[in-house]
Scaffold this active site. Structure first.
Site, PDB file in Angstrom:
ATOM      1  N   GLU A 178      -0.097  29.532  47.179  1.00  8.57           N
ATOM      2  CA  GLU A 178      -0.036  30.626  46.190  1.00  8.57           C
ATOM      3  C   GLU A 178       0.818  31.706  46.826  1.00  8.57           C
ATOM      4  O   GLU A 178       0.343  32.487  47.658  1.00  8.57           O
ATOM      5  CB  GLU A 178      -1.453  31.144  45.895  1.00  8.57           C
ATOM      6  CG  GLU A 178      -2.358  30.153  45.190  1.00  8.57           C
ATOM      7  CD  GLU A 178      -2.000  29.953  43.728  1.00  8.57           C
ATOM      8  OE1 GLU A 178      -1.141  30.702  43.204  1.00  8.57           O
ATOM      9  OE2 GLU A 178      -2.552  29.041  43.101  1.00  8.57           O
ATOM     10  N   CYS A 218       0.538  39.703  43.435  1.00 12.99           N
ATOM     11  CA  CYS A 218       1.593  38.684  43.485  1.00 12.99           C
ATOM     12  C   CYS A 218       2.300  38.499  42.146  1.00 12.99           C
ATOM     13  O   CYS A 218       3.499  38.266  42.091  1.00 12.99           O
ATOM     14  CB  CYS A 218       0.986  37.368  43.922  1.00 12.99           C
ATOM     15  SG  CYS A 218      -0.439  36.890  42.915  1.00 12.99           S
ATOM     16  N   GLU A 246      10.849  40.627  46.753  1.00  9.02           N
ATOM     17  CA  GLU A 246       9.488  41.100  46.466  1.00  9.02           C
ATOM     18  C   GLU A 246       9.184  42.318  47.348  1.00  9.02           C
ATOM     19  O   GLU A 246       9.331  42.263  48.570  1.00  9.02           O
ATOM     20  CB  GLU A 246       8.467  39.992  46.759  1.00  9.02           C
ATOM     21  CG  GLU A 246       7.060  40.403  46.347  1.00  9.02           C
ATOM     22  CD  GLU A 246       6.000  39.366  46.725  1.00  9.02           C
ATOM     23  OE1 GLU A 246       6.098  38.783  47.807  1.00  9.02           O
ATOM     24  OE2 GLU A 246       5.075  39.173  45.919  1.00  9.02           O
TER      25      GLU A 246
HETATM   26  N1  LIG Z   1       0.327  33.606  44.432  1.00 16.83           N
HETATM   27  C1  LIG Z   1      -0.817  34.218  44.734  1.00 16.83           C
HETATM   28  O1  LIG Z   1      -1.891  33.897  44.230  1.00 16.83           O
HETATM   29  C2  LIG Z   1      -0.809  35.354  45.716  1.00 16.83           C
HETATM   30  C3  LIG Z   1      -1.925  36.188  45.782  1.00 16.83           C
HETATM   31  C4  LIG Z   1      -1.908  37.264  46.675  1.00 16.83           C
HETATM   32  C5  LIG Z   1      -0.784  37.475  47.484  1.00 16.83           C
HETATM   33  N2  LIG Z   1       0.287  36.661  47.379  1.00 16.83           N
HETATM   34  C6  LIG Z   1       1.486  36.917  48.194  1.00 16.83           C
HETATM   35  O2  LIG Z   1       1.121  37.251  49.528  1.00 16.83           O
HETATM   36  C7  LIG Z   1       2.082  38.140  50.102  1.00 16.83           C
HETATM   37  C8  LIG Z   1       1.391  39.335  50.693  1.00 16.83           C
HETATM   38  O3  LIG Z   1       0.367  38.960  51.553  1.00 16.83           O
HETATM   39  P1  LIG Z   1       0.524  39.018  53.137  1.00 16.83           P
HETATM   40  O4  LIG Z   1       1.395  40.154  53.521  1.00 16.83           O
HETATM   41  O5  LIG Z   1      -0.838  38.933  53.707  1.00 16.83           O
HETATM   42  O6  LIG Z   1       1.304  37.645  53.414  1.00 16.83           O
HETATM   43  P2  LIG Z   1       1.640  36.957  54.794  1.00 16.83           P
HETATM   44  O7  LIG Z   1       2.386  35.719  54.473  1.00 16.83           O
HETATM   45  O8  LIG Z   1       2.262  37.914  55.738  1.00 16.83           O
HETATM   46  O9  LIG Z   1       0.213  36.590  55.439  1.00 16.83           O
HETATM   47  C9  LIG Z   1      -0.719  35.815  54.744  1.00 16.83           C
HETATM   48  C10 LIG Z   1      -1.670  35.158  55.743  1.00 16.83           C
HETATM   49  O10 LIG Z   1      -0.965  34.237  56.535  1.00 16.83           O
HETATM   50  C11 LIG Z   1      -1.340  34.385  57.896  1.00 16.83           C
HETATM   51  N3  LIG Z   1      -0.184  33.949  58.694  1.00 16.83           N
HETATM   52  C12 LIG Z   1       0.958  34.649  58.931  1.00 16.83           C
HETATM   53  N4  LIG Z   1       1.815  33.902  59.656  1.00 16.83           N
HETATM   54  C13 LIG Z   1       1.208  32.709  59.856  1.00 16.83           C
HETATM   55  C14 LIG Z   1       1.592  31.515  60.541  1.00 16.83           C
HETATM   56  N5  LIG Z   1       2.777  31.402  61.144  1.00 16.83           N
HETATM   57  N6  LIG Z   1       0.725  30.498  60.560  1.00 16.83           N
HETATM   58  C15 LIG Z   1      -0.472  30.584  59.939  1.00 16.83           C
HETATM   59  N7  LIG Z   1      -0.897  31.680  59.277  1.00 16.83           N
HETATM   60  C16 LIG Z   1      -0.059  32.735  59.242  1.00 16.83           C
HETATM   61  C17 LIG Z   1      -1.687  35.841  58.029  1.00 16.83           C
HETATM   62  O11 LIG Z   1      -2.548  36.075  59.123  1.00 16.83           O
HETATM   63  C18 LIG Z   1      -2.370  36.116  56.701  1.00 16.83           C
HETATM   64  O12 LIG Z   1      -3.726  35.770  56.756  1.00 16.83           O
HETATM   65  C19 LIG Z   1       3.007  38.512  48.954  1.00 16.83           C
HETATM   66  O13 LIG Z   1       4.173  37.745  49.063  1.00 16.83           O
HETATM   67  C20 LIG Z   1       2.208  38.137  47.717  1.00 16.83           C
HETATM   68  O14 LIG Z   1       2.968  37.890  46.572  1.00 16.83           O
HETATM   69  C21 LIG Z   1       0.287  35.599  46.536  1.00 16.83           C
HETATM   70  O1  LIG Z   2      -1.932  38.866  44.070  1.00 14.36           O
HETATM   71  C1  LIG Z   2      -2.215  37.914  43.301  1.00 14.36           C
HETATM   72  C2  LIG Z   2      -3.596  37.718  42.964  1.00 14.36           C
HETATM   73  C3  LIG Z   2      -3.951  37.042  41.704  1.00 14.36           C
HETATM   74  C4  LIG Z   2      -3.947  37.603  40.449  1.00 14.36           C
HETATM   75  N1  LIG Z   2      -4.487  36.720  39.612  1.00 14.36           N
HETATM   76  C5  LIG Z   2      -4.831  35.589  40.278  1.00 14.36           C
HETATM   77  C6  LIG Z   2      -5.432  34.421  39.842  1.00 14.36           C
HETATM   78  C7  LIG Z   2      -5.660  33.393  40.773  1.00 14.36           C
HETATM   79  C8  LIG Z   2      -5.293  33.574  42.098  1.00 14.36           C
HETATM   80  O2  LIG Z   2      -5.488  32.578  43.003  1.00 14.36           O
HETATM   81  C9  LIG Z   2      -4.713  34.756  42.552  1.00 14.36           C
HETATM   82  C10 LIG Z   2      -4.496  35.755  41.615  1.00 14.36           C
END
Ligand SMILES: NC(=O)c1ccc[n+]([C@@H]2O[C@H](COP(=O)([O-])OP(=O)(O)OC[C@H]3O[C@@H](n4cnc5c(N)ncnc54)[C@H](O)[C@@H]3O)[C@@H](O)[C@H]2O)c1
Ligand SMILES: O=CCc1c[nH]c2ccc(O)cc12
Length: 471
Positions: A231, A265, A368
């Site tokens: 995700e 996200c 982003e």
């Molecule tokens: N699609 C979704 O459902 C969703 C939901 C929430 C956030 N996001 C995305 O997450 C990002 C923001 O979150 P963030 O800053 O915590 O992201 P990030 O990728 O920096 O970190 C996410 C997690 O990955 C771990 N991590 C980092 N490097 C790693 C590695 N090399 N190996 C294993 N684990 C590692 C971190 O400790 C953290 O727990 C944004 O891009 C956002 O769009 C997506």
């Molecule tokens: O930052 C994204 C979080 C989010 C918003 N709606 C949903 C639904 C299901 C998910 O796993 C993440 C999220």
């Protein structure tokens, strides 16, 4: 509607408000360990270097993170493997009962959990209460499906920036009667995450985070040929046509950009507005953005709290500077914000920002930002805006505002995104699958289909007669 009522809001006559011990920003210091497996909170087995974790609203130290090393991760995974054995032998009905009990505990501790989430994360209490409700609804929904299915155990590693509330969930499952270590928590950053990905007893990796980290996770999982759910990030478009209801389009654009200080996200951060309505749209969107109440996230009237960390705030502000350098106009916000309350002065606040005169090639439009920054672009035709909206490596979500139903469906059919919203934005009920196209991810969360991503199919042939042999 009951689920949306907080204890300080209006509730039906005769219903008592739960008594909640109120937390206040800057007053919490957590000393208990934040890892959890085999039935209790645990410190890391080694005297490791502890990392400071800060409360976003105040910048004060909230707790210390003890990253789990290989021995800790191995213990947690082995314990989860044992739990899986017990859980799979229980009937679907028994498993559902435990999940429903966990949902009830969450409901009864709603305010306490929401307040701790605010302290951990920095978002407003209003949003945190709705998040707690979402968590409860999610467990209730899957409890309804559990009757007919096999279950899994899980070892969860939260972000090192927000380590506190996941442990509360682990305690809740234990209290609800889940087998020991069914849901465990190991704290840490990338080293701990990578230990989990490589552990031979981890059968599936589910990751939520950025695209660059997601790529590394997939690479690590590939070594053990493990399935992944990813995700990841987004740069989602929101298309506002000339015939849209402008009032609702403005509301939608705000909901698409400023929830959780823009750290969502699926946010619709590229707002394409038809050129004929651009001046009215900008006037209204800027007016409302300037009215957003920023400040102590534990107060009921706050609508925007603090970003998750100082480095992240600096990064978001540097995106605004870069946008100015590339020719965008800051129509409002985009500045650090210092609340008047002295205890909040070290917090990570900024004013929500609307950028005008954005162009497709600008950094603020391509990358982003994950902060409260809306980029507004002008368009002329449907064909043109569709091509520009899809011109991105990501595809998590997209939205369209129009009164023309045929246009709405035509546009959505052509938008390359996992969740498409017509005349609204950022609605994510648990019954409906959520996940991305292109680099925004692999697999889905929520809905029935998600079960497939966490299950193995086994085909069993039973011969009741003789083997029909050719030999
Ligand atoms: N699609 C979704 O459902 C969703 C939901 C929430 C956030 N996001 C995305 O997450 C990002 C923001 O979150 P963030 O800053 O915590 O992201 P990030 O990728 O920096 O970190 C996410 C997690 O990955 C771990 N991590 C980092 N490097 C790693 C590695 N090399 N190996 C294993 N684990 C590692 C971190 O400790 C953290 O727990 C944004 O891009 C956002 O769009 C997506
Ligand atoms: O930052 C994204 C979080 C989010 C918003 N709606 C949903 C639904 C299901 C998910 O796993 C993440 C999220």
């Amino acid at each position: 509607m009951l689920q949306r009522l907080g204890p300080f809001m209006r509730r039906p006559a005769g219903q008592l408000a739960p008594v909640v011990r109120g937390l206040s920003s800057g007053s919490v210091s957590i000393k208990v360990p934040l890892n959890f497996w085999a039935g209790k909170r645990r410190a890391s087995h080694e005297k490791c270097i502890k990392e400071n974790v800060y409360e976003p609203a105040t910048g004060k130290i909230l707790c210390h993170l003890e990253p789990c090393d290989a021995v800790d991760v191995d213990q947690a995974v082995k314990a989860a493997k044992l739990a899986f054995g017990h859980w799979s032998k229980m009937s679907g009905m028994e498993r559902a009962r435990i999940m429903i009990k966990a949902a009830h505990i969450i409901e009864s501790r709603r305010e306490e959990i929401a307040q701790m989430e605010v302290i951990d994360n920095g978002k407003s209490i209003t949003e945190a209460r709705l998040d707690v409700d979402s968590a409860r609804l999610c467990i209730e929904y899957y409890a309804g499906l559990a009757n007919t299915l096999a279950g899994n155990s899980m070892v969860f590693k939260p972000s090192p920036l927000t380590p506190v509330t996941a442990v509360m969930l682990a305690e809740i499952y234990a209290e609800a009667g889940a087998p020991e270590s069914l849901f465990s928590v190991v704290q840490g950053g990338q080293e701990t995450g990578s230990l989990l990905c490589h552990h031979p007893d981890v059968a599936k990796v589910s990751f939520t985070g950025s695209v660059p980290t997601g790529r590394k996770i997939m690479e690590m999982a590939s070594k053990g040929v493990k399935p992944v759910t990813l995700e990841l990030g987004g740069k989602s478009p929101l298309l506002i046509f000339q015939d849209s209801d402008l009032e609702n389009a403005v509301r939608g654009a705000l909901m698409a950009n400023f929830l959780s200080q823009g750290q969502v996200c699926s946010n619709g951060t590229r707002v394409f507005v038809h050129e004929n309505i651009l001046p009215q749209f900008l006037e209204e969107v800027v007016k409302r953005t300037q009215r957003i109440e920023i400040g102590d996230p534990l107060l009921d009237n706050t609508r925007m709290g603090a970003l998750v960390s100082q480095p992240h705030l600096d990064k978001v502000l540097s995106f605004v500077d870069q946008a100015k350098k590339e020719g965008a106009t800051v129509l409002c916000g985009g500045e650090p914000f210092v609340p008047t309350d002295p205890k909040l002065r070290g917090g990570y606040y900024m004013t929500p920002c609307v950028l005008g005169e954005c162009k497709d090639e600008m950094t603020c439009v391509r990358e982003e930002i994950f902060g409260p920054v809306m980029s507004v672009l002008s368009f002329e035709t449907e064909e043109e805006v569709l091509q520009r909206a899809n011109d991105t490596t990501m595809g998590l979500a997209a939205g369209v505002f129009t009164r023309d139903v045929k246009r709405a469906h035509r546009v959505v059919e052509n938008l390359k995104a996992g969740s498409c919203f017509i005349n609204n934005y950022n609605i994510t009920p648990v019954e409906v699958p959520f996940g991305g196209f292109k680099m925004s991810g692999i697999g889905r969360e929520n809905g029935q289909v998600t079960i497939e991503y966490y299950s193995q199919l086994k085909t069993v042939f039973v011969e009741m007669g003789d083997v029909d042999s050719l030999f």
